[in-house]
Design a protein around this motif. Structure first.
Motif, PDB file in Angstrom:
ATOM      1  N   THR A   1       0.834  -1.218   0.000  1.00 45.08           N
ATOM      2  CA  THR A   1       0.000   0.000   0.000  1.00 45.08           C
ATOM      3  C   THR A   1       0.863   1.260   0.000  1.00 45.08           C
ATOM      4  O   THR A   1       0.459   2.280  -0.554  1.00 45.08           O
ATOM      5  CB  THR A   1      -0.985   0.029   1.180  1.00 45.08           C
ATOM      6  OG1 THR A   1      -0.274  -0.230   2.385  1.00 45.08           O
ATOM      7  CG2 THR A   1      -2.070  -1.011   1.011  1.00 45.08           C
ATOM      8  N   SER A   2       2.040   1.187   0.592  1.00 47.47           N
ATOM      9  CA  SER A   2       2.881   2.391   0.598  1.00 47.47           C
ATOM     10  C   SER A   2       3.440   2.701  -0.796  1.00 47.47           C
ATOM     11  O   SER A   2       3.935   3.790  -1.034  1.00 47.47           O
ATOM     12  CB  SER A   2       4.027   2.236   1.602  1.00 47.47           C
ATOM     13  OG  SER A   2       4.975   1.305   1.103  1.00 47.47           O
ATOM     14  N   LYS A   3       3.327   1.740  -1.712  1.00 46.26           N
ATOM     15  CA  LYS A   3       3.822   1.969  -3.082  1.00 46.26           C
ATOM     16  C   LYS A   3       2.685   2.282  -4.074  1.00 46.26           C
ATOM     17  O   LYS A   3       2.943   2.613  -5.229  1.00 46.26           O
ATOM     18  CB  LYS A   3       4.557   0.713  -3.603  1.00 46.26           C
ATOM     19  CG  LYS A   3       5.788   0.318  -2.792  1.00 46.26           C
ATOM     20  CD  LYS A   3       6.958   1.231  -3.079  1.00 46.26           C
ATOM     21  CE  LYS A   3       8.259   0.709  -2.465  1.00 46.26           C
ATOM     22  NZ  LYS A   3       8.179   0.595  -0.978  1.00 46.26           N
ATOM     23  N   LEU A   4       1.459   2.131  -3.640  1.00 49.65           N
ATOM     24  CA  LEU A   4       0.331   2.341  -4.564  1.00 49.65           C
ATOM     25  C   LEU A   4       0.249   3.802  -4.991  1.00 49.65           C
ATOM     26  O   LEU A   4       0.516   4.703  -4.203  1.00 49.65           O
ATOM     27  CB  LEU A   4      -0.982   1.923  -3.908  1.00 49.65           C
ATOM     28  CG  LEU A   4      -1.172   0.432  -3.628  1.00 49.65           C
ATOM     29  CD1 LEU A   4      -2.481   0.198  -2.863  1.00 49.65           C
ATOM     30  CD2 LEU A   4      -1.164  -0.377  -4.920  1.00 49.65           C
ATOM     31  N   VAL A   5      -0.153   3.998  -6.222  1.00 53.47           N
ATOM     32  CA  VAL A   5      -0.355   5.376  -6.681  1.00 53.47           C
ATOM     33  C   VAL A   5      -1.629   5.452  -7.539  1.00 53.47           C
ATOM     34  O   VAL A   5      -1.867   4.619  -8.414  1.00 53.47           O
ATOM     35  CB  VAL A   5       0.893   5.925  -7.431  1.00 53.47           C
ATOM     36  CG1 VAL A   5       1.301   5.022  -8.577  1.00 53.47           C
ATOM     37  CG2 VAL A   5       0.646   7.336  -7.951  1.00 53.47           C
TER      38      VAL A   5
ATOM     39  N   MET B   1       3.153   9.392 -17.123  1.00 57.13           N
ATOM     40  CA  MET B   1       3.227   9.361 -15.655  1.00 57.13           C
ATOM     41  C   MET B   1       3.307   7.922 -15.137  1.00 57.13           C
ATOM     42  O   MET B   1       4.052   7.628 -14.200  1.00 57.13           O
ATOM     43  CB  MET B   1       2.013  10.071 -15.053  1.00 57.13           C
ATOM     44  CG  MET B   1       2.093  11.584 -15.204  1.00 57.13           C
ATOM     45  SD  MET B   1       0.645  12.446 -14.539  1.00 57.13           S
ATOM     46  CE  MET B   1       0.962  12.345 -12.774  1.00 57.13           C
ATOM     47  N   ILE B   2       2.520   7.051 -15.753  1.00 57.08           N
ATOM     48  CA  ILE B   2       2.544   5.643 -15.325  1.00 57.08           C
ATOM     49  C   ILE B   2       3.944   5.068 -15.510  1.00 57.08           C
ATOM     50  O   ILE B   2       4.491   4.411 -14.611  1.00 57.08           O
ATOM     51  CB  ILE B   2       1.517   4.817 -16.132  1.00 57.08           C
ATOM     52  CG1 ILE B   2       0.087   5.221 -15.757  1.00 57.08           C
ATOM     53  CG2 ILE B   2       1.720   3.312 -15.905  1.00 57.08           C
ATOM     54  CD1 ILE B   2      -0.983   4.592 -16.646  1.00 57.08           C
TER      55      ILE B   2
ATOM     56  N   PRO C   1       0.984   1.759  -9.949  1.00 57.46           N
ATOM     57  CA  PRO C   1      -0.238   2.449 -10.403  1.00 57.46           C
ATOM     58  C   PRO C   1      -1.434   1.495 -10.295  1.00 57.46           C
ATOM     59  O   PRO C   1      -1.329   0.338 -10.724  1.00 57.46           O
ATOM     60  CB  PRO C   1       0.053   2.792 -11.860  1.00 57.46           C
ATOM     61  CG  PRO C   1       1.552   2.760 -11.978  1.00 57.46           C
ATOM     62  CD  PRO C   1       1.986   1.689 -11.031  1.00 57.46           C
ATOM     63  N   PHE C   2      -2.550   1.949  -9.681  1.00 56.34           N
ATOM     64  CA  PHE C   2      -3.664   1.003  -9.476  1.00 56.34           C
ATOM     65  C   PHE C   2      -5.038   1.608  -9.709  1.00 56.34           C
ATOM     66  O   PHE C   2      -6.025   0.884  -9.794  1.00 56.34           O
ATOM     67  CB  PHE C   2      -3.609   0.413  -8.063  1.00 56.34           C
ATOM     68  CG  PHE C   2      -4.157   1.339  -6.988  1.00 56.34           C
ATOM     69  CD1 PHE C   2      -3.462   2.469  -6.616  1.00 56.34           C
ATOM     70  CD2 PHE C   2      -5.379   1.069  -6.390  1.00 56.34           C
ATOM     71  CE1 PHE C   2      -3.969   3.335  -5.649  1.00 56.34           C
ATOM     72  CE2 PHE C   2      -5.900   1.933  -5.424  1.00 56.34           C
ATOM     73  CZ  PHE C   2      -5.189   3.057  -5.050  1.00 56.34           C
TER      74      PHE C   2
ATOM     75  N   GLU D   1      -2.651  -1.798 -18.190  1.00 58.23           N
ATOM     76  CA  GLU D   1      -1.821  -1.721 -16.976  1.00 58.23           C
ATOM     77  C   GLU D   1      -2.540  -2.290 -15.755  1.00 58.23           C
ATOM     78  O   GLU D   1      -2.035  -2.162 -14.639  1.00 58.23           O
ATOM     79  CB  GLU D   1      -1.444  -0.253 -16.705  1.00 58.23           C
ATOM     80  CG  GLU D   1      -0.631   0.403 -17.807  1.00 58.23           C
ATOM     81  CD  GLU D   1       0.832  -0.039 -17.793  1.00 58.23           C
ATOM     82  OE1 GLU D   1       1.254  -0.675 -16.795  1.00 58.23           O
ATOM     83  OE2 GLU D   1       1.551   0.243 -18.769  1.00 58.23           O
ATOM     84  N   LYS D   2      -3.719  -2.867 -15.944  1.00 55.16           N
ATOM     85  CA  LYS D   2      -4.534  -3.371 -14.834  1.00 55.16           C
ATOM     86  C   LYS D   2      -4.813  -2.293 -13.780  1.00 55.16           C
ATOM     87  O   LYS D   2      -4.808  -2.540 -12.578  1.00 55.16           O
ATOM     88  CB  LYS D   2      -3.895  -4.603 -14.193  1.00 55.16           C
ATOM     89  CG  LYS D   2      -3.796  -5.799 -15.147  1.00 55.16           C
ATOM     90  CD  LYS D   2      -3.534  -7.084 -14.381  1.00 55.16           C
ATOM     91  CE  LYS D   2      -3.655  -8.323 -15.241  1.00 55.16           C
ATOM     92  NZ  LYS D   2      -2.882  -8.259 -16.521  1.00 55.16           N
ATOM     93  N   ILE D   3      -5.024  -1.101 -14.273  1.00 56.14           N
ATOM     94  CA  ILE D   3      -5.399   0.021 -13.404  1.00 56.14           C
ATOM     95  C   ILE D   3      -6.918   0.136 -13.418  1.00 56.14           C
ATOM     96  O   ILE D   3      -7.535   0.087 -14.482  1.00 56.14           O
ATOM     97  CB  ILE D   3      -4.766   1.337 -13.934  1.00 56.14           C
ATOM     98  CG1 ILE D   3      -3.249   1.283 -13.745  1.00 56.14           C
ATOM     99  CG2 ILE D   3      -5.379   2.555 -13.267  1.00 56.14           C
ATOM    100  CD1 ILE D   3      -2.524   2.436 -14.412  1.00 56.14           C
TER     101      ILE D   3
END
Lengths: 448, 448
Positions: free
Chosen positions: A180-184, A227-228, A238-239, A266-268
Motif C-alpha cells: 500500500t505504501s507503493k500504490l499510486v 506518468m505511469i 499504479p492502481f 496496466e490493470k489500473i
C-alpha cells in the motif's frame, strides 16, 4: 401525535410544501443573515414538556426560512442543481413510513431488489454495456450511494483491495503495508476535491494529472501513459485512475476512449465520475460523451443532481460485483441470512460504506414511471423543436430583426447569419439582447 | 405532476401512510418471498411514456409490500429498533421540499446552524461535558453523521491525522507512510464489525481486545494497558481506541472510567460508540452509564435507533472541532464563502465524509419539541409507576398468585418473594407465565 393527528398535519404539510414551491421565486434566493443568527431565535435547551404542532410550524417562517438558501428558486445558479420533483417527494414520504434499514436482502427484500432493478432500468437508459447490468449473464450491477464522494472512495477501496490481492497472488510474502505504501492513484488536476480526499482517507498516494487550456482541460492519454511509466520506473504501483466527465470548474471531459485502453493494459482500475453531466447521457445526442465506458471498472453519476430524483441518490455501477464485495465484506453472525449467496443483487452492507441505507430506490421508481424516459429526456433538453419554432415566430413578428431556421439532425435550429454590408458589432449585440429577452419570455411561459 | 396534483396526491399518501402504520400488525412481519421475486413483477425497462400516478400507487401493494420486512411491526424483534415517529416524518417532508444541500454555512445557513444548535440541545439532555457543546467557550461541538459506521470512521481518520501531526512535529523528517504503517488502533472483540471495517478502510492495524464472560464481555483497563505496553515495545504507535457502550451481541459496557485515563495519558484518541444504548442516557437513572465521557475525544449514538428521529440521524460530538476539520479540510474555490471562519458551527463539508447532506436537523427539532424531554424519557422507559401499579392490581385481582410492591429510588417495583415451604420451580414458572401474560395485556392497552 397519533395517526389521526398525523392525517391532519400531514395534509397541512403537503399544502405548506406546495405553497412554498409555487411561490419560491418571491423569496430572496440567498439569505441576509450573519453566522449565529439562529441561536438567538430559539431556546438554549429542548423543552421539558411537549409543545404543540402549531408552535413548531409557526417557527418555520420565523426561524428557518430567513436562513435558507433556496436551491429550488429559479434564481439559484450556484454550485449545481439538486433535484426536486413531486413524484420523488411522494416516494420519500413512503420510504420514511416503511422506514426499513436495508443493509441486506433479509433486512428488507423489496428494498434490495427494487434498488438492483432500478439500477438496471437506469443503466439501460444510459445504454451501459451489458457487463454493468445485474439482470444479465454479466458479473456487474449497480448500487445507490449517498454522494459521488462516497462512490469515488468506494471505487478506490475496491481498487486498492484488488491490487493488493493481485500482488499477493504472485508474491505472497510481501507485507501488505509495503504494497500500500507503493500504490499510486491518478486523477485530473481538474477533478473534484473529493477525489483527492478519497486518496487521503484510504491512505494512498494520489497524483494529479496536469491538463492544458488548449486541450479544454481534458486529461490526455499521452500524459497518463508518461506518468505511469515514470512511476513504475520509480518502483511505484499504479492502481487507480478516476476519470471525470464534466469537471466542476469547466465541464471538461477526459478522453476515456484513449485513457481506458491504457488503464486496462496496466490493470489500473478506471472509475468514471460523471456526477453532474451523467444524467444527460440518457439522450441519444449526448450518449457519445460516454463512449469509452466499455473500458471502465466503475461508473457513477448523480440522478439527485439533474434527473429529478431528490437527494440522496448517487448511482454507481461496477463491472464485477465481487470486487466491491471483496473490499468490504465482514461476516458477523447477526448479518447472516439464508439467501446470502443466491441472487443477482447486492447486499448493501457489502457495497456501501454506511452499511445502513434508506429505501432510496422508491424515488427512482416513482420518477422513472411518472416521467417516462421521454419526459426525462425532455427535462434534460429543457426545450423542444416547438419551443424553438415559437421563439423564431416571436422574433420575426417583432420585425426588429429577421432570421430563418434550419434543420440539423432533426433539431429545429435558429440560424443567425451576418448579411448586410452595414452590420456593426453594436447591431449584433442589440440583436442578441432581443433574442435573449424573447427566449426568456418563451421559457417562462412553459409549464414546469 | 404539478403543484395542484401534488396537493391531492400528497394528501392521499398521508392517508396511505397512516393506514399502513395503523394496521401494520396484521401484515406478516417477515416476507415470504424468494430472492428475485420482484424482477418478475415489473417491466424490464423504464417506460418510454409517463404512467399515471394511479398506476404507480396500485403497485405499492402488488410489488413492494410483499417483499417488505416490517421494521415497525410490533412483532419485529430482529437487529435493532429504527426510529419512526410522526413529527420526524413531517419534518422529513419539509426537508425534502426545501431540498438544500448543506455542505457549508453558505449553502444554507439554517441547515448548518440548526444542526449545531440541535446537537447542543441533545448534548445538554445527555449532560455532556461543556467541552462538547458548541455554544460555550469550549472548542467542541456536534455534527450529524449518517450512521455509527461513518462516525467510527470519521473519528478514526481524525485520530490518524492528529497522530501523524504530533509525530511529525517532533520528527519532521519521518516519512508519513512509515508512521501510518506503525499505527495501531484498538477495540473490543465484541465491537460491531464496522469498527474493524473502519480500520481496513483507513489502512491501519486494528487490534481486538479480548474480553471475558466473567467480566460481562467488557473491556478492562488492565487488558488495554498491557496491549499498549507490548505494542509500544514492538515499535508500534497506539493512537485510537473505540470503546463500546452496549455491544451488539450482549449490550456489554466497556469500563470507560478506567480506560479513559489510560488513553489520555498515552495520547490515544478515545471514541465512544453507544449507537443503540446511547439514547437511554437522557434519563437520569441511566446517565451513570456514560460516566467517563469526560475522557473521550469523540462520542456517537443513533437517535435514529431509539430516540424517535427517523433514519438517518447519527449524532457525533468531538472535544475539538479543529481535529475533525483537520482530517478532511480541502479548500477549493467553489466551496469558499465570506463567513468561513467566523462561527461556532461546523461546515459540514469539513466534518463528514459525504460532503453533501440533507437538512436532517429539522427532524430533531420537530421531535424534541413535540415530545419534550419528558416525553422522550417516557418513551425510553416505556412504562411508568402507574403501569406497574396497574399490573400489580391485575395480578392480585386474579387471586392466582399474590405479591406486594416496594419503592426503590422512586420507582414502584413488583416484589416477588419465594415464601412457602411447598413452593417448587414449576410453581415459579407458572407464576412467571401469568405475570408475563398480564404484563403484555397491560402494555397493549397503553396509548402509543
Amino acid at each position: 401525535m397519533d395517526a389521526a393527528e398525523f392525517r391532519r398535519r400531514g395534509k397541512e404539510m403537503v399544502d405548506l410544501i406546495a405553497d412554498y414551491l409555487e411561490n419560491i421565486e418571491q423569496r430572496p434566493v440567498y439569505p441576509d443573515v450573519e453566522p449565529g443568527y439562529l441561536r438567538s431565535l430559539i431556546p438554549e435547551e429542548a423543552p421539558e414538556e411537549p409543545e404543540t404542532y402549531e408552535d413548531v410550524v409557526k417557527d418555520i417562517e420565523r426561524v428557518i426560512m430567513p436562513g435558507v438558501t433556496h436551491w429550488h428558486s429559479p434564481y439559484f445558479y450556484a454550485y449545481f442543481p439538486t433535484a426536486n420533483s413531486f413524484p420523488a417527494m411522494l416516494a420519500d414520504m413512503l420510504s420514511g413510513a416503511i422506514g426499513c434499514i436495508g443493509f441486506s436482502w433479509a433486512a428488507s427484500p423489496a428494498c434490495t431488489e427494487l434498488e438492483t432493478v432500478m439500477m438496471d432500468w437506469l443503466g439501460k437508459m444510459l445504454k451501459l454495456p451489458e457487463d454493468f447490468i445485474a439482470g444479465t449473464h454479466g458479473q456487474g450491477g449497480g448500487v445507490i450511494q449517498g454522494t459521488a464522494s462516497e462512490a469515488t472512495l468506494v471505487a478506490l477501496l475496491a481498487a486498492r483491495s484488488r491490487a493488493v490481492r493481485m500482488i499477493l497472488a504472485s508474491d505472497p510474502q510481501r507485507p501488505e503495508t509495503d504494497i500500500t505504501s507503493k500504490l499510486v492513484a491518478y486523477s485530473s488536476d481538474q477533478a473534484h476535491c473529493s477525489v483527492e480526499r478519497a486518496g487521503m482517507i484510504a491512505g494512498v498516494r494520489m497524483k494529479k494529472i496536469p491538463t492544458e487550456q488548449s486541450d479544454k482541460y481534458a486529461v490526455q492519454g499521452e500524459t497518463l501513459r508518461r506518468m505511469i511509466q515514470e512511476d513504475k520506473a520509480a518502483g511505484l504501483i499504479p492502481f487507480y485512475f478516476c476519470a471525470t466527465l464534466g469537471t466542476t470548474p469547466s465541464c471538461a471531459f477526459d478522453h476515456i476512449t484513449e485513457l481506458g485502453p491504457i488503464c486496462n493494459a496496466e490493470k489500473i482500475w478506471m472509475h468514471i465520475d460523471a456526477a453532474y453531466a451523467g444524467s444527460s447521457f440518457i439522450c441519444p445526442e449526448f450518449r457519445p460523451l460516454l463512449n469509452g465506458i466499455e473500458f471502465a471498472d466503475s461508473f457513477n453519476f448523480n440522478p439527485h443532481k439533474w434527473l429529478l430524483v431528490n437527494f440522496d441518490c448517487s448511482t454507481m455501477w461496477v463491472r464485477k460485483r465481487s470486487d466491491l464485495i471483496g473490499a468490504f465484506k465482514m461476516d458477523p453472525l447477526y448479518l447472516k441470512h439464508d439467501h446470502q449467496e443466491s441472487g443477482r443483487y447486492f447486499d448493501i452492507t457489502f457495497s456501501c460504506y454506511s452499511q445502513s441505507i434508506r429505501f432510496r430506490s422508491l424515488k427512482m421508481w416513482f420518477v422513472f414511471r411518472m416521467y417516462g424516459l421521454k419526459g426525462l429526456q425532455d427535462y434534460i433538453r429543457k426545450g423542444s423543436n416547438e419551443v424553438n419554432e415559437t421563439l423564431l415566430k416571436r422574433i420575426n413578428n417583432g420585425r426588429k430583426i429577421h432570421l430563418v431556421p434550419c434543420q440539423l439532425s432533426g433539431q429545429f435550429v435558429l440560424r443567425f447569419a451576418v448579411c448586410a454590408r452595414t452590420t456593426e458589432s453594436r447591431h449584433i449585440r442589440e440583436a442578441w439582447r432581443l433574442i435573449t429577452q424573447l427566449a426568456e419570455e418563451v421559457m417562462q411561459e412553459l409549464p414546469n
